[in-house]
Design a protein around this motif. Structure first.
Motif, PDB file in Angstrom:
ATOM      1  N   THR A  39       0.827  -1.206   0.000  1.00 13.41           N
ATOM      2  CA  THR A  39       0.000   0.000   0.000  1.00 13.41           C
ATOM      3  C   THR A  39       0.858   1.250   0.000  1.00 13.41           C
ATOM      4  O   THR A  39       0.595   2.202  -0.755  1.00 13.41           O
ATOM      5  CB  THR A  39      -0.933  -0.001   1.220  1.00 13.41           C
TER       6      THR A  39
ATOM      7  N   GLU B  76       2.418   1.713  -3.444  1.00 14.27           N
ATOM      8  CA  GLU B  76       1.445   2.217  -4.416  1.00 14.27           C
ATOM      9  C   GLU B  76       1.156   3.706  -4.178  1.00 14.27           C
ATOM     10  O   GLU B  76       1.071   4.495  -5.120  1.00 14.27           O
ATOM     11  CB  GLU B  76       0.153   1.406  -4.298  1.00 14.27           C
TER      12      GLU B  76
ATOM     13  N   ARG C  96      -6.103  -2.224  -1.503  1.00 17.07           N
ATOM     14  CA  ARG C  96      -5.201  -3.362  -1.359  1.00 17.07           C
ATOM     15  C   ARG C  96      -5.869  -4.500  -0.587  1.00 17.07           C
ATOM     16  O   ARG C  96      -5.734  -5.684  -0.945  1.00 17.07           O
ATOM     17  CB  ARG C  96      -3.912  -2.933  -0.657  1.00 17.07           C
TER      18      ARG C  96
ATOM     19  N   GLU D 205      -8.089  -6.387  -2.813  1.00 14.70           N
ATOM     20  CA  GLU D 205      -7.333  -7.292  -3.683  1.00 14.70           C
ATOM     21  C   GLU D 205      -6.983  -8.583  -2.954  1.00 14.70           C
ATOM     22  O   GLU D 205      -6.937  -9.659  -3.566  1.00 14.70           O
ATOM     23  CB  GLU D 205      -6.051  -6.605  -4.161  1.00 14.70           C
TER      24      GLU D 205
END
Length: 308
Positions: free
Chosen positions: A108, A111, A296, A299
């Motif tokens: 995270t 990103e 995240r 996902e």
């Protein structure tokens, strides 16, 4: 009143110290202290409680902090809209109990940094009570904490569930307990392995105390956080009990230094929660990092223990 005065008071609040804030802002401590006092005189409010151990927001300051953050965020948006390329970047501070560091936290942050190269991210390891206090006082923007399913949620924070897992026994592959398909409370107490427990104040300390019904093993250690617990396991000092999302995918697991086993007849679920202070307006960087955590976690499916 000047914008930098508000930046300074936000820095002091975030870092908990005039000295540390002065170092970060590249100011002398007397100059920073005088600037803050000028702001206090202008507002007619003592924003800080100054102690030898550091400076923290006063009760009056905590009431004003959301307004200060709103002003700073509005200034950031104005500078961005004006196309200023060299504006002062804001820092986002995340407190964590060191759960799901590898599968969630690190990806995270990676990103977020790719999308916000000018924004610093500071990750602070702490106990849950310390994270809650820092969130309330404005010292942290976001907090990652463990939560036992069924516990009450604190009303002072917005809470988002990220991951749902189960407690497991983390141990070395050559541990006597690793030969078992599942580990019972009796197995943890029988002396085959020393028990590495989390220090009081962690959710997993409370869970383990409940699991063992207050009984203590013959040999045990106490440590501060999952990361140190896993290292102690890898070095052969014993076994520990952690949420599975703290173990699955960890570098120590991937290289075969640690593994995990489920607990016998235990249906407890441990939830990884993302918390932030309730406020009318949230700084854009903190909002975006919050959304990155949620993305995240989605996902990962929210149930890390169900992943292959």
């Amino acid at each position: 009143m000047r914008t930098e005065q508000l930046e300074y008071i936000a820095a002091v609040t975030r870092l908990g110290s005039l000295r540390r804030a002065a170092e970060e802002l590249h100011l002398s401590q007397p100059a920073l202290s005088e600037t803050v006092r000028n702001l206090e005189r202008e507002l007619g409010v003592d924003l800080l409680e100054r102690k030898r151990s550091g400076a923290r927001m006063s009760a009056e300051g905590r009431e004003l902090l959301p307004h200060i953050i709103n002003v700073l965020d509005a200034v950031d948006r104005l500078r961005g809209a004006a196309g200023e390329q060299h504006r002062i970047s804001r820092m986002v501070r995340v407190g964590t109990v060191n759960a799901a560091t590898v599968p969630l936290l690190i990806p995270t942050v990676r990103e977020f940094r790719a999308a916000h190269p000018l924004t610093q991210v500071e990750v602070v390891g702490a106990q849950q009570t310390e994270i809650h206090r820092a969130l309330s006082e404005g010292g942290l923007d976001l907090g990652l904490v463990n939560h036992l399913d069924g516990d009450d949620l604190p009303a002072d924070f917005e809470t988002t569930e990220l991951l749902r897992g189960r407690p497991v026994v983390c141990l070395r592959p050559d541990s006597p307990l690793a030969a078992l398909d599942a580990v019972s409370a009796t197995d943890l107490l029988d002396g085959r392995e020393a028990l590495i427990a989390m220090r009081s104040g962690y959710v997993m300390h409370r869970y383990l105390h409940r699991l063992l019904e207050g009984r203590g093993p013959a040999l045990s250690y106490t440590t501060d956080g999952a990361e140190m617990g896993k290292l102690m396991v890898a070095e052969g000092l014993g076994a520990t009990v952690l949420p599975d999302f703290s173990v699955i995918g960890d570098p120590l697991e991937r290289c075969g230094a640690i593994t995990h086993r489920p607990l016998t007849d235990d249906t407890t679920r441990v939830l990884l929660m993302l918390r932030r202070r309730r406020a009318e307006s949230v700084p854009r960087a903190a909002h975006d990092l919050h959304e990155a955590f949620v993305h995240r976690a989605a996902e990962l499916g929210g149930h890390l223990s169900d992943r292959p």
